[in-house]
Motif scaffolding. Structure first.
Motif, mmCIF file in Angstrom:
data_model
loop_
_atom_site.group_PDB
_atom_site.id
_atom_site.type_symbol
_atom_site.label_atom_id
_atom_site.label_comp_id
_atom_site.label_asym_id
_atom_site.label_seq_id
_atom_site.Cartn_x
_atom_site.Cartn_y
_atom_site.Cartn_z
ATOM 1 N N ASN A 1 82.372 73.098 56.129
ATOM 2 C CA ASN A 1 81.034 72.516 56.263
ATOM 3 C C ASN A 1 81.021 71.402 57.320
ATOM 4 O O ASN A 1 80.084 71.297 58.113
ATOM 5 C CB ASN A 1 80.559 71.966 54.924
ATOM 6 N N ASP A 2 82.071 70.581 57.322
ATOM 7 C CA ASP A 2 82.182 69.541 58.354
ATOM 8 C C ASP A 2 82.280 70.180 59.739
ATOM 9 O O ASP A 2 81.714 69.668 60.718
ATOM 10 C CB ASP A 2 83.409 68.665 58.100
ATOM 11 N N LEU A 3 82.998 71.294 59.814
ATOM 12 C CA LEU A 3 83.171 71.996 61.084
ATOM 13 C C LEU A 3 81.833 72.510 61.622
ATOM 14 O O LEU A 3 81.549 72.407 62.818
ATOM 15 C CB LEU A 3 84.144 73.164 60.882
ATOM 16 N N ILE A 4 81.021 73.052 60.721
ATOM 17 C CA ILE A 4 79.734 73.623 61.126
ATOM 18 C C ILE A 4 78.803 72.546 61.692
ATOM 19 O O ILE A 4 77.895 72.842 62.473
ATOM 20 C CB ILE A 4 79.066 74.334 59.928
ATOM 21 N N GLN A 5 79.036 71.287 61.333
ATOM 22 C CA GLN A 5 78.170 70.207 61.820
ATOM 23 C C GLN A 5 78.448 69.853 63.277
ATOM 24 O O GLN A 5 77.641 69.157 63.912
ATOM 25 C CB GLN A 5 78.347 68.954 60.947
ATOM 26 N N LEU A 6 79.579 70.313 63.830
ATOM 27 C CA LEU A 6 79.910 69.986 65.218
ATOM 28 C C LEU A 6 78.974 70.727 66.174
ATOM 29 O O LEU A 6 78.784 71.942 66.051
ATOM 30 C CB LEU A 6 81.359 70.371 65.525
ATOM 31 N N PRO A 7 78.373 70.041 67.129
ATOM 32 C CA PRO A 7 77.453 70.681 68.086
ATOM 33 C C PRO A 7 78.072 71.882 68.794
ATOM 34 O O PRO A 7 77.411 72.903 69.003
ATOM 35 C CB PRO A 7 77.128 69.550 69.067
ATOM 36 N N SER A 8 79.334 71.761 69.203
ATOM 37 C CA SER A 8 79.986 72.861 69.928
ATOM 38 C C SER A 8 80.122 74.094 69.041
ATOM 39 O O SER A 8 79.984 75.231 69.511
ATOM 40 C CB SER A 8 81.362 72.423 70.422
ATOM 41 N N ILE A 9 80.394 73.881 67.746
ATOM 42 C CA ILE A 9 80.522 74.997 66.816
ATOM 43 C C ILE A 9 79.159 75.630 66.552
ATOM 44 O O ILE A 9 79.016 76.859 66.504
ATOM 45 C CB ILE A 9 81.158 74.531 65.494
ATOM 46 N N GLU B 1 82.750 75.970 39.133
ATOM 47 C CA GLU B 1 81.534 75.186 39.368
ATOM 48 C C GLU B 1 81.641 74.408 40.672
ATOM 49 O O GLU B 1 80.697 74.378 41.478
ATOM 50 C CB GLU B 1 81.300 74.229 38.200
ATOM 51 N N ALA B 2 82.797 73.778 40.902
ATOM 52 C CA ALA B 2 82.993 73.003 42.129
ATOM 53 C C ALA B 2 82.995 73.916 43.355
ATOM 54 O O ALA B 2 82.417 73.581 44.400
ATOM 55 C CB ALA B 2 84.307 72.220 42.049
ATOM 56 N N LEU B 3 83.636 75.073 43.233
ATOM 57 C CA LEU B 3 83.676 76.014 44.347
ATOM 58 C C LEU B 3 82.274 76.546 44.649
ATOM 59 O O LEU B 3 81.884 76.671 45.816
ATOM 60 C CB LEU B 3 84.617 77.174 44.033
ATOM 61 N N PHE B 4 81.510 76.848 43.609
ATOM 62 C CA PHE B 4 80.159 77.368 43.791
ATOM 63 C C PHE B 4 79.300 76.387 44.590
ATOM 64 O O PHE B 4 78.581 76.782 45.513
ATOM 65 C CB PHE B 4 79.523 77.648 42.432
ATOM 66 N N ARG B 5 79.381 75.115 44.245
ATOM 67 C CA ARG B 5 78.592 74.109 44.963
ATOM 68 C C ARG B 5 78.984 74.053 46.444
ATOM 69 O O ARG B 5 78.126 73.904 47.321
ATOM 70 C CB ARG B 5 78.776 72.737 44.305
ATOM 71 N N SER B 6 80.285 74.180 46.720
ATOM 72 C CA SER B 6 80.745 74.149 48.109
ATOM 73 C C SER B 6 80.280 75.375 48.883
ATOM 74 O O SER B 6 79.904 75.282 50.059
ATOM 75 C CB SER B 6 82.281 74.067 48.149
ATOM 76 N N LEU B 7 80.302 76.540 48.230
ATOM 77 C CA LEU B 7 79.846 77.771 48.884
ATOM 78 C C LEU B 7 78.356 77.697 49.222
ATOM 79 O O LEU B 7 77.928 78.112 50.300
ATOM 80 C CB LEU B 7 80.121 78.977 47.979
#
Length: 270
Positions: A55-63, A251-257
């Motif tokens: 998710n952090d990666l997707i926030q990068l403009p280049s990505i 539950e934790a994985l679901f929220r991240s997905l």
């Protein structure tokens, strides 16, 4: 399990390494090395951490620029939807398993009998059959996933490898819930050596309370209606502790997905 390694940085990544990229690569490396030797609970936690990094990666403009090109984003969104659905179904199966165990436990305690009644066991067996049917259907549906990388682009390969780890570990969760053990299924996970960790509260408590090594204690047949209630309650108690760990991890994985899917949708809408 995917064994992809990244030898050179493609033009899908910034020319200079970014902490978000390094974090994802580190999580993938650990999963490649440890996923088959560590616990299911630990693997669920590792997946959650990996998806937080994604998710952090997707926030990068280049990505985001790379993802918006071609048909990539649609392919990733299709995979993310299937993973969210699979995790949701796994959570539902865990919830039903927990409910059936609690119902049987409550009935035994309420009746205060030396042995579980035939009606109690029959109701439990019927519930288990429903759950097993759901597990088998979910595992069969895994064949519909196409998580193979069709390009040598590093970003795409990384995302598809992540899907591969998701599928493998969620399948292991389903196998555990089916009550399979290592003797009957090579893909299953031993409770004490694979599911729990050295520092897990479940490990110490289950070792003290029961000699069970998997969730096969969930498989109670109608023919065992005269099983000693104390032994049955002990088995059910061990199962409940394991199920609780699975419930929290899923539950934790679901929220991240879900969070990752929202981020991908945001890229598509801009």
């Amino acid at each position: 399990m995917a064994t992809t390694t990244y030898h050179s940085r493609s033009n899908s990544f910034p020319s200079q390494s970014h902490p978000a990229i390094e974090s994802v690569e580190d999580h993938l490396c650990r999963l490649r090395a440890d996923s088959e030797s560590t616990s299911v609970c630990s693997n669920l936690a590792s997946l959650r951490n990996l998806h937080e990094g994604i998710n952090d990666l997707i926030q990068l403009p280049s990505i985001q620029q790379t993802l918006s090109q071609g048909n990539w984003i649609n392919g990733l969104l299709e995979g993310s939807l299937k993973l969210v659905d699979l995790c949701a179904i796994s959570r539902e199966i865990v919830s039903l398993t927990k409910e059936s165990v609690q119902d049987l436990e409550s009935s035994i305690r309420r009746n205060k009998a030396e042995a579980a009644s035939s009606a109690d066991v029959s109701a439990y067996v019927a519930s288990r059959k429903k759950i097993t049917k759901m597990v088998n259907k979910s595992i069969k549906n895994l064949k519909s996933f196409n998580n193979k990388s069709t390009t040598d682009n590093e970003l795409w390969t990384m995302m598809k490898e992540t899907e591969s780890h998701d599928l493998s570990i969620l399948k292991s969760v389903l196998i555990l819930l089916s009550g399979e053990n290592e003797k009957s299924n090579k893909r299953s996970w031993s409770l004490l050596s694979k599911f729990t960790t050295q520092n897990s509260r479940v490990c110490s408590e289950v070792e003290q309370e029961s000699g069970a090594e998997d969730l096969s204690s969930l498989i109670i047949e109608k023919s065992t209606k005269n099983m000693d209630s104390k032994n049955m309650l002990k088995q059910l108690k061990s199962s409940k502790m394991i199920i609780q760990e699975l419930e929290e991890g899923l539950e934790a994985l679901f929220r991240s997905l879900v969070k990752n899917r929202v981020s991908l949708l945001n890229v598509l809408s801009h």
